[in-house]
Write an enzyme that holds these catalytic residues in place. Structure first.
Site, mmCIF file in Angstrom:
data_model
loop_
_atom_site.group_PDB
_atom_site.id
_atom_site.type_symbol
_atom_site.label_atom_id
_atom_site.label_comp_id
_atom_site.label_asym_id
_atom_site.label_seq_id
_atom_site.Cartn_x
_atom_site.Cartn_y
_atom_site.Cartn_z
ATOM 1 N N THR A 17 0.836 -1.206 0.000
ATOM 2 C CA THR A 17 0.000 0.000 0.000
ATOM 3 C C THR A 17 0.868 1.253 0.000
ATOM 4 O O THR A 17 0.633 2.185 -0.779
ATOM 5 C CB THR A 17 -0.953 -0.004 1.213
ATOM 6 O OG1 THR A 17 -1.931 -1.028 1.030
ATOM 7 C CG2 THR A 17 -1.655 1.333 1.367
ATOM 8 N N CYS A 69 -8.704 -5.318 2.262
ATOM 9 C CA CYS A 69 -8.483 -3.944 2.732
ATOM 10 C C CYS A 69 -9.786 -3.163 2.793
ATOM 11 O O CYS A 69 -9.903 -2.066 2.246
ATOM 12 C CB CYS A 69 -7.474 -3.252 1.825
ATOM 13 S SG CYS A 69 -5.847 -4.012 1.876
ATOM 14 N N THR A 123 13.985 4.307 9.992
ATOM 15 C CA THR A 123 14.842 3.164 10.280
ATOM 16 C C THR A 123 14.255 1.905 9.656
ATOM 17 O O THR A 123 13.077 1.590 9.846
ATOM 18 C CB THR A 123 14.968 2.951 11.806
ATOM 19 O OG1 THR A 123 15.532 4.129 12.380
ATOM 20 C CG2 THR A 123 15.845 1.752 12.127
ATOM 21 N N ASN A 159 -6.157 -9.437 -7.518
ATOM 22 C CA ASN A 159 -6.182 -10.065 -6.204
ATOM 23 C C ASN A 159 -7.496 -10.781 -5.903
ATOM 24 O O ASN A 159 -7.545 -11.661 -5.041
ATOM 25 C CB ASN A 159 -5.908 -9.025 -5.111
ATOM 26 C CG ASN A 159 -6.845 -7.835 -5.186
ATOM 27 O OD1 ASN A 159 -6.917 -7.152 -6.208
ATOM 28 N ND2 ASN A 159 -7.565 -7.561 -4.114
ATOM 29 N N GLN A 209 0.249 -10.000 -6.335
ATOM 30 C CA GLN A 209 -0.348 -11.330 -6.472
ATOM 31 C C GLN A 209 0.329 -12.168 -7.553
ATOM 32 O O GLN A 209 -0.056 -13.329 -7.770
ATOM 33 C CB GLN A 209 -1.843 -11.199 -6.783
ATOM 34 C CG GLN A 209 -2.641 -10.475 -5.726
ATOM 35 C CD GLN A 209 -2.817 -11.276 -4.441
ATOM 36 O OE1 GLN A 209 -2.604 -12.479 -4.411
ATOM 37 N NE2 GLN A 209 -3.211 -10.596 -3.367
ATOM 38 N N SER A 231 4.945 -7.348 -2.105
ATOM 39 C CA SER A 231 4.596 -7.418 -0.686
ATOM 40 C C SER A 231 5.083 -8.739 -0.118
ATOM 41 O O SER A 231 4.858 -9.797 -0.714
ATOM 42 C CB SER A 231 3.077 -7.303 -0.512
ATOM 43 O OG SER A 231 2.721 -7.423 0.848
ATOM 44 N N ALA A 232 5.713 -8.689 1.052
ATOM 45 C CA ALA A 232 6.301 -9.893 1.647
ATOM 46 C C ALA A 232 5.251 -10.904 2.077
ATOM 47 O O ALA A 232 5.422 -12.115 1.894
ATOM 48 C CB ALA A 232 7.176 -9.519 2.842
ATOM 49 N N HIS A 233 4.153 -10.443 2.664
ATOM 50 C CA HIS A 233 3.226 -11.387 3.298
ATOM 51 C C HIS A 233 2.343 -12.141 2.313
ATOM 52 O O HIS A 233 1.584 -13.024 2.703
ATOM 53 C CB HIS A 233 2.365 -10.690 4.368
ATOM 54 C CG HIS A 233 1.276 -9.824 3.848
ATOM 55 N ND1 HIS A 233 -0.053 -10.190 3.916
ATOM 56 C CD2 HIS A 233 1.295 -8.602 3.280
ATOM 57 C CE1 HIS A 233 -0.803 -9.217 3.409
ATOM 58 N NE2 HIS A 233 -0.009 -8.248 3.022
#
Length: 374
Positions: free
Chosen positions: A74, A315, A228, A142, A170, A190-192
């Site tokens: 996002t 979302c 960071t 998605n 996706q 996106s990692a997840h």
């Protein structure tokens, strides 16, 4: 099966892979800040750069590619749509909300009833265009799993002098990604969605283009994203990217389970409609509708049975809304309001699919009996 749940909502998030978890646990106990110049900081910096290289290999990035880590897709989508500096931003009607809502001045590219972006409409939109333009078309939807003809979008963009961004969230781990062949200027990951942690994503920037930072306060990530870095999360992202490449052939086998699910459901309810079945889809996704049984009814019944599925994008703050993707495809209110998405993943099994079929059939029979008695 995930403990006492049958988890079939991998397009929303896929469970953390054990190898990712183990590596992240090691890094979570290490105190390094990648901006520090001492040994701990240098170690953290090396870990981040190693992860960056793994993600570069996932997308076959060229030598001039820059990967900017963010808090998720996002943020990455917002970073490029707001930071590209382009005056015009045409986006497809079936994009994720993080693209559709990033710019109030966006222009909507319609899609055909098949769910494929209307290429003729896009070409006509850009006819005679003289303003800086960024086209955003996702690679894989998605909700439906439909694969967009990005090569054709690129042909139009080159002819019209536009830049191209693709949300490939996706697609990663599901399709071979080759940034050099795709030719897009920006790509989001996106990692997840690939077995990595939540809260980590990236914007992949190619062709020597750049973006203006949307978060200020430091010179991290090539001065394009201050703050960071999430070292453990980024390391987990890198491991997940490695595993996505390794396991891609296994992922394709999910089409067998997906096809079994669709075949059994149509036996139970012959009037069921599957979206995107006549075009190219990724192996793990099916979205279907059966007018007369609302999405909410189906979701509640399945949830009570311990089955996790959805009716579209995750979302939407936990609300049950008719899919904007299906509406853009010209699907009726009745069908859009009775849709369900099932998405399989790396730990999905035949037992999961059989459990879903059984519980959905029980729900269908209950509703049908009530309707007949009324």
């Amino acid at each position: 099966m995930t403990q006492d749940l049958t988890y079939l909502d991998h397009n929303a998030t896929t469970p953390l892979k054990p190898e990712v978890r183990d590596m992240m646990l090691q890094k979570l106990s290490f105190p390094g800040n990648a901006s520090a110049i001492h040994k701990a900081g240098r170690t953290a910096r090396r870990d981040i750069e190693d992860a960056r290289q793994k993600i570069a290999r996932l997308v076959n990035a060229g030598p001039q590619t820059v990967i900017v880590f963010t808090s998720g897709a996002t943020e990455a989508n917002n970073l490029v749509l707001k930071g590209s500096g382009c005056e015009r931003v045409p986006v497809s009607a079936t994009e994720h909300p993080s693209v559709l809502q990033a710019r109030a001045d966006k222009e909507i590219i319609p899609v055909l009833p098949s769910g494929i972006v209307d290429l003729d409409a896009l070409d006509k939109m850009l006819e005679g265009n003289h303003r800086s333009t960024l086209i955003s078309v996702m690679l894989v939807n998605n909700e439906t799993g439909i694969i967009q003809p990005l090569d054709k979008v690129m042909e139009i963009a080159k002819k019209r002098g536009a830049l191209v961004h693709t949300d490939a969230v996706q697609a990663a781990g599901r399709l071979p990604l080759d940034l050099q062949k795709l030719g897009v200027d920006y790509l989001t990951l996106s990692a997840h969605k690939i077995g990595g942690p939540q809260g980590v994503g990236c914007l992949v920037i190619s062709n020597c283009v750049s973006v203006a930072p949307q978060i200020s306060g430091g010179n991290q990530e090539k001065n394009m994203r201050a703050g960071t870095e999430n070292v453990a999360g980024i390391v987990g992202f890198g491991v997940a990217a490695e595993l996505a490449v390794r396991d891609m052939a296994e992922f394709q086998k999910l089409s067998v389970l997906r096809d079994k699910l669709e075949g059994e459901l149509i036996k139970i309810a012959p009037t069921i409609r599957f979206f995107g079945k006549d075009v190219t889809r990724v192996a793990n996704t099916t979205m279907f509708s059966l007018p007369g049984i609302s999405s909410e009814t189906q979701l509640i019944a399945l949830d009570l049975a311990g089955i996790c599925v959805s009716n579209g994008s995750a979302c939407a703050s936990g609300t049950v809304k008719a899919s904007h993707v299906l509406k853009a495809m010209g699907v009726s209110d009745a069908e859009a309001g009775s849709s369900l998405r099932v998405s399989l993943g790396w730990n999905s099994s035949e037992k999961d699919v059989e459990c879903f079929i059984q519980k959905w059939a029980e729900m269908y029979e209950r509703v049908k009996s009530r309707v007949s008695a009324a």
